[in-house]
Structure formats: C-alpha cells, structure tokens
Design a protein around this motif. Sequence first.
Motif, PDB file in Angstrom:
ATOM      1  N   LEU A 122     -24.564  26.819  34.594  1.00 35.07           N
ATOM      2  CA  LEU A 122     -23.288  26.629  35.280  1.00 35.07           C
ATOM      3  C   LEU A 122     -23.491  26.178  36.722  1.00 35.07           C
ATOM      4  N   LEU A 123     -24.445  26.755  37.392  1.00 35.46           N
ATOM      5  CA  LEU A 123     -24.744  26.333  38.765  1.00 35.46           C
ATOM      6  C   LEU A 123     -25.213  24.877  38.798  1.00 35.46           C
ATOM      7  N   GLU A 124     -26.029  24.501  37.828  1.00 34.52           N
ATOM      8  CA  GLU A 124     -26.514  23.119  37.781  1.00 34.52           C
ATOM      9  C   GLU A 124     -25.363  22.144  37.541  1.00 34.52           C
TER      10      GLU A 124
ATOM     11  N   LEU B 271     -46.556  14.467  30.841  1.00 35.56           N
ATOM     12  CA  LEU B 271     -45.369  15.298  30.944  1.00 35.56           C
ATOM     13  C   LEU B 271     -44.879  15.709  29.554  1.00 35.56           C
ATOM     14  N   VAL B 272     -44.912  14.778  28.610  1.00 45.88           N
ATOM     15  CA  VAL B 272     -44.501  15.081  27.234  1.00 45.88           C
ATOM     16  C   VAL B 272     -45.463  16.083  26.608  1.00 45.88           C
ATOM     17  N   GLU B 273     -46.751  15.897  26.826  1.00 39.25           N
ATOM     18  CA  GLU B 273     -47.732  16.833  26.261  1.00 39.25           C
ATOM     19  C   GLU B 273     -47.530  18.244  26.813  1.00 39.25           C
ATOM     20  N   ASP B 274     -47.224  18.356  28.117  1.00 35.45           N
ATOM     21  CA  ASP B 274     -46.971  19.679  28.697  1.00 35.45           C
ATOM     22  C   ASP B 274     -45.721  20.311  28.087  1.00 35.45           C
ATOM     23  N   ALA B 275     -44.659  19.495  27.887  1.00 37.20           N
ATOM     24  CA  ALA B 275     -43.427  20.034  27.306  1.00 37.20           C
ATOM     25  C   ALA B 275     -43.660  20.475  25.866  1.00 37.20           C
ATOM     26  N   VAL B 276     -44.448  19.696  25.110  1.00 36.37           N
ATOM     27  CA  VAL B 276     -44.748  20.068  23.725  1.00 36.37           C
ATOM     28  C   VAL B 276     -45.569  21.352  23.677  1.00 36.37           C
ATOM     29  N   GLU B 277     -46.513  21.458  24.593  1.00 39.52           N
ATOM     30  CA  GLU B 277     -47.346  22.663  24.625  1.00 39.52           C
ATOM     31  C   GLU B 277     -46.515  23.907  24.956  1.00 39.52           C
TER      32      GLU B 277
ATOM     33  N   LEU C 259     -24.578  23.932  27.085  1.00 40.54           N
ATOM     34  CA  LEU C 259     -24.605  23.023  28.235  1.00 40.54           C
ATOM     35  C   LEU C 259     -25.889  22.206  28.312  1.00 40.54           C
ATOM     36  N   GLY C 260     -26.823  22.465  27.412  1.00 39.66           N
ATOM     37  CA  GLY C 260     -28.135  21.825  27.530  1.00 39.66           C
ATOM     38  C   GLY C 260     -28.070  20.314  27.460  1.00 39.66           C
ATOM     39  N   LEU C 261     -27.390  19.762  26.431  1.00 37.37           N
ATOM     40  CA  LEU C 261     -27.335  18.312  26.295  1.00 37.37           C
ATOM     41  C   LEU C 261     -26.459  17.677  27.370  1.00 37.37           C
ATOM     42  N   ALA C 262     -25.410  18.382  27.798  1.00 36.35           N
ATOM     43  CA  ALA C 262     -24.588  17.850  28.888  1.00 36.35           C
ATOM     44  C   ALA C 262     -25.404  17.722  30.164  1.00 36.35           C
ATOM     45  N   ILE C 263     -26.232  18.738  30.464  1.00 33.94           N
ATOM     46  CA  ILE C 263     -27.100  18.673  31.649  1.00 33.94           C
ATOM     47  C   ILE C 263     -28.163  17.606  31.469  1.00 33.94           C
ATOM     48  N   ALA C 264     -28.697  17.490  30.242  1.00 31.51           N
ATOM     49  CA  ALA C 264     -29.710  16.467  29.982  1.00 31.51           C
ATOM     50  C   ALA C 264     -29.149  15.068  30.223  1.00 31.51           C
ATOM     51  N   GLN C 265     -27.909  14.833  29.786  1.00 31.66           N
ATOM     52  CA  GLN C 265     -27.301  13.523  30.016  1.00 31.66           C
ATOM     53  C   GLN C 265     -27.089  13.267  31.504  1.00 31.66           C
ATOM     54  N   GLU C 266     -26.670  14.298  32.256  1.00 30.84           N
ATOM     55  CA  GLU C 266     -26.518  14.135  33.699  1.00 30.84           C
ATOM     56  C   GLU C 266     -27.857  13.849  34.362  1.00 30.84           C
ATOM     57  N   ASP C 267     -28.919  14.525  33.905  1.00 29.74           N
ATOM     58  CA  ASP C 267     -30.254  14.275  34.453  1.00 29.74           C
ATOM     59  C   ASP C 267     -30.686  12.837  34.193  1.00 29.74           C
ATOM     60  N   ALA C 268     -30.381  12.307  32.998  1.00 28.19           N
ATOM     61  CA  ALA C 268     -30.740  10.923  32.688  1.00 28.19           C
ATOM     62  C   ALA C 268     -29.924   9.950  33.534  1.00 28.19           C
ATOM     63  N   THR C 269     -28.631  10.224  33.685  1.00 24.41           N
ATOM     64  CA  THR C 269     -27.762   9.316  34.437  1.00 24.41           C
ATOM     65  C   THR C 269     -28.158   9.250  35.902  1.00 24.41           C
TER      66      THR C 269
ATOM     67  N   ARG D 214     -36.812  17.618  36.265  1.00 22.09           N
ATOM     68  CA  ARG D 214     -35.618  17.336  35.473  1.00 22.09           C
ATOM     69  C   ARG D 214     -35.975  16.663  34.144  1.00 22.09           C
ATOM     70  N   ILE D 215     -36.952  15.773  34.149  1.00 17.80           N
ATOM     71  CA  ILE D 215     -37.358  15.137  32.890  1.00 17.80           C
ATOM     72  C   ILE D 215     -37.974  16.178  31.958  1.00 17.80           C
ATOM     73  N   ARG D 216     -38.748  17.106  32.512  1.00 16.33           N
ATOM     74  CA  ARG D 216     -39.316  18.182  31.681  1.00 16.33           C
ATOM     75  C   ARG D 216     -38.195  19.046  31.088  1.00 16.33           C
ATOM     76  N   ARG D 217     -37.150  19.283  31.873  1.00 15.34           N
ATOM     77  CA  ARG D 217     -36.023  20.057  31.356  1.00 15.34           C
ATOM     78  C   ARG D 217     -35.326  19.317  30.208  1.00 15.34           C
ATOM     79  N   ILE D 218     -35.180  17.997  30.335  1.00 16.01           N
ATOM     80  CA  ILE D 218     -34.584  17.218  29.240  1.00 16.01           C
ATOM     81  C   ILE D 218     -35.421  17.353  27.975  1.00 16.01           C
ATOM     82  N   LEU D 219     -36.741  17.214  28.115  1.00 17.31           N
ATOM     83  CA  LEU D 219     -37.633  17.272  26.958  1.00 17.31           C
ATOM     84  C   LEU D 219     -37.599  18.652  26.304  1.00 17.31           C
ATOM     85  N   GLN D 220     -37.626  19.698  27.105  1.00 13.52           N
ATOM     86  CA  GLN D 220     -37.592  21.045  26.530  1.00 13.52           C
ATOM     87  C   GLN D 220     -36.288  21.288  25.786  1.00 13.52           C
ATOM     88  N   ASN D 221     -35.203  20.754  26.310  1.00 16.66           N
ATOM     89  CA  ASN D 221     -33.924  20.918  25.623  1.00 16.66           C
ATOM     90  C   ASN D 221     -33.913  20.150  24.300  1.00 16.66           C
TER      91      ASN D 221
END
Length: 533
Positions: A343-345, A366-372, A473-483, A402-409
């Motif tokens: 909500l704060l984000e 970055l992708v390898e770290d998120a997968v791990e 809210l995960g995908l909504a935040i992910a879309q904002e991070d991408a935009t 922020r990209i790591r957060r998108i990947l984790q989501n």
Amino acid sequence: MRFDWRGWLERLVRVWRRSLRVRAVAVTLLLSTVASLAIGVYIAVSVRGNLFDQRREQIVAEAGRATTAAQSVFTQSSASDDPTDIDDAGDRAIDVIVQGVSTHPLIALQRAPGLGGIPALEDRQSPAFSDGMVSDALRAAVRTGGLDKVSWQSIGLVDPKTGATSPGVTTGSLVDIPGAGRYELFLVYDLGDVQNTLNFVQGTLALGGMALVILIGAVAYIIVRLIVGPVREAADTSEKLAAGQLEERLPERGDDELATLARSFNRMADSLQHQISQLADLSRLQQRFVSDVSHELRTPLTTIRLAGDVLYDHREEFPPATKRTAELLHAQTQRFEVLLGDLLEMSRYDAGAVQLDIEPTNLVRLVEDAVESVQPVAQERGTAVRVIAPGGYFEAEVDARRIRRILQNLLGNAIDHGEGRPIDVHVDSDADAVAIAVRDHGIGMSATETQRVFDRFWRADPSRQRTMGGTGLGLAIAQEDATVHGGLLEVWSAPEQGSCFRLTLPRRRGDVVHGSPIELPPAEPADTIEAAS
C-alpha cells in the motif's frame, strides 16, 4: 544538385492531410479552374464558329456578286470576235472584281479544260496565287456545279516571309466567256483578321478566367480563414486542456455561431476543470489517507509482530489449540506487513514520488538471483525453474531492486498457478531493448481474466491457496515498476495451457521501446516439446 521529388511529395501530402485550410482552398481553386476552363472553351468554340460562319457567308456572297459582275462584263463584250477585245474584257472583269470586293483576295481566272471553246483568253492570276490553294475536290465541285453555283473550301495560307500559317477560304465558280468558252474563277481570301479577332477573344477569356480563379481562391482563403481560424484555435486550446492547462479558454467575439461555439466550449471547460479539480482533491485525500493509515499502522503492527514472534517461538510449549493460534497469528501478521508495504508503494506511485536508482545491471545474473531466492518454495511444490538465456546484450540501465521485485512476483505467481509443471524464464536482448519472459504451463486464464490481471486487489481465483504473496497488488506494482522504467509488462494466457508474462525494458534510460526481443509466448524449448508429445 538532384531535386528530391520524394521528399517534396511527402511534405506536400503531409500538408494536405494536416491542413483543412489548404484542402478547402485547393479544392475551390481546382473546381473553379475546371468550371472556368469548360466555360472558356465553350465560348471560344462558339465565337470561332460564329466568326467563321459569318465571314464564310460574306465571302460566298461576295464571290457570287464578283462572278455575276465578271459574267456581265464578258456578256457585254460578246458582240466582238476580236481576240484583243476579249483580252480587254478579261482585264476589265478583273478590275470589276477587285473594285467589287471589300478585301483584296487573290484572283485566278483559268481555262476550264474539257469544256469546249477556243483559248482566246489567256489565264490571269495574282502573283501570290499558287495552284496549291485550289484542291482537286474544289475544281471538281466548280466544274459540276454550273454557272450559278459558288463552291468554297478552307485552306491554310503560308506567309513566305515568316513561314506563319493563317486560315483562308478559296471560292470557285464558272464564267462563260462568249467566243472563248468557260473559265474557272477562283478567289482566295485571307482570314487572318478573323484569326486575330479570335486570338484576342481567347486571350481575353484566358486572362479573365485566370483572374476569376485567383479572385475565387482569394475569397475562399478569406472565408476559410474566418471559419478555420477559430476551429484551429479551439483545437489548440483543447490540446492545452488535454495537457493539463485547465485554465485555457477560447476568446468570445461577437454573437455569431462561432461565438456561440466558443461560449459553449468555455462552459464545458469550466465544468471539466471543476470536476477534475474535485477528483484531484479526492485523489490526494485518498492517497494521503492510505499513506497516513499505512504509517500509523506500522507502529502497532511492529508491536503485534514482536509479540507474535515471541508466541510463535514458544508455540511448542502450548496446547495444540493455542499452538495453532500462534501459527495463524504469525502468518497473518507477516501478510499484514506485506500488505502495508504494498500500500505504501502504491501510494508513492499515485503521488508521483517514485525515484529510480539507475545503474548498469546484468539481467541474466539478476534473473538467476531471483530464481535462486524462490527455489525453496519451488522445490516444495515440485516445480523446476529453468533459465533460458541464448546470449547477447544483457546489460541495461535499470533499478535492480524494482526489477528483482517484478521477477519475484512473476515467479511466485507461476509457482502458485503452475500445477507443479516446469517454469521457463527466458532472457534475451538486442541493441535497443532487453526482455524477460516467465512462462508456466499451469491452469492459465481466460481472455476476460487476462484483461483484469493488472487490476488492484483482483485475483483470478480468490479461493485458491497461494504459496507466496497474496495481497492482490503484486502485478499492479509490477506494471508500475515496468512503466516507470519506460518498459512494458504484457501477458499471454490460455486455459489449461498456462500463462506467460513478458517484461520488455529499454537498454538505455530514456529510450522508447519499439519491440521486444522475445515473442509472446516464446517458443518452447526442445525438451519441453518432447515431454509433451
């Protein structure tokens, strides 16, 4: 220097498509030119025909009178058989013809072969007369027409000095000379004066037509400017209103229809400004409320979490019911903390207070770290996560957190909905963009669900047990991070075929994404295709 026809034509087409004023004036000029040309041609043809017909009738009548006068001279001299008198009669006949005509035609009095008589009179003709001025058809018409018939033909007269050609008419008739037989009388008239008159009329029509077209074009330009000017001003004001300059208004001049349009437009702008201001105030209040509530809840939540952690650490000492209560308290406290963070984000994005920490980042690592980081959960669900990176320009200027957060989501969603089937993470790039695609082979979504997947607090299956996240809210935040990176987050899904989320980012900050290095969905790896078959 070679002229750029293509560039000139493209600019012309661009001006034609963008300017109503140019189109209106051009169409008016074209139609007026066609109308003026048609009227001018009709008038010129009519005048030409009338002038020629009148002049021809005059010439034929004059030639008939000249023939009658010449015949009278020869008839009066018939009492004498002296060749000298006949020759004198020929001279007098020529003089009578010259005196009886209004212009000075070329005259030829020639023996008509095959009509009998003796050649007692020599042929007479003007010095400039030539046999080419009389066609065989005219000669035949004269011989067969009789003494009372005057035949004619149109010819072209060539000036021997200048070589210019002017129109002319040749008339022919028969004269019966007693004692000498029948002779052919030809009169050649120059119609240069008629042609000059026609040229003057045509020139006057052309100048008048051009002046009329220019006048119509000027009138059309003034009228179009009076009408299109306010329309263009309204369009510019609309653009400014759309850009957020809500105080812009149209000037109100006069009481005509355009002034009524300006007043109506301004009333509409006032109403829109009032409603937008109200919505903006409500939005700010909502954002402030969410932010304040989130901050205010953090303090009691921290206390609850600390107390819950103590109870959770000693849960083995409690009776079964109390132990279960401590575990539920611990899980819901963690979920509540994640929800407050989301909500704060979102409140930061709504307030436009997001700042990026940009640095060159290798996205494969970055992708390898998120997968791990999600491997323990994936192994618990029996899901294999594979990274497919063919190689290329993988570095990009991004905010790694922020990209790591998108990947984790995306990975968390894929694990939750992947039904334990393999998850493929594709990474590829080109010179302008880099893309990451997370592809699962689970339950998938329908087209309606796909359209709402980025909505806040929306879930495709609210009753489904989730392993990670769960705030909606995960995908909504992910879309904002991408935009905010200038990128795109897109989705493909089909029931029972799985889903694929593709993140495309520009490699350099500030660039615009025009395409993606990865298809949506990406091609299946060979081993996946073999396993499915």
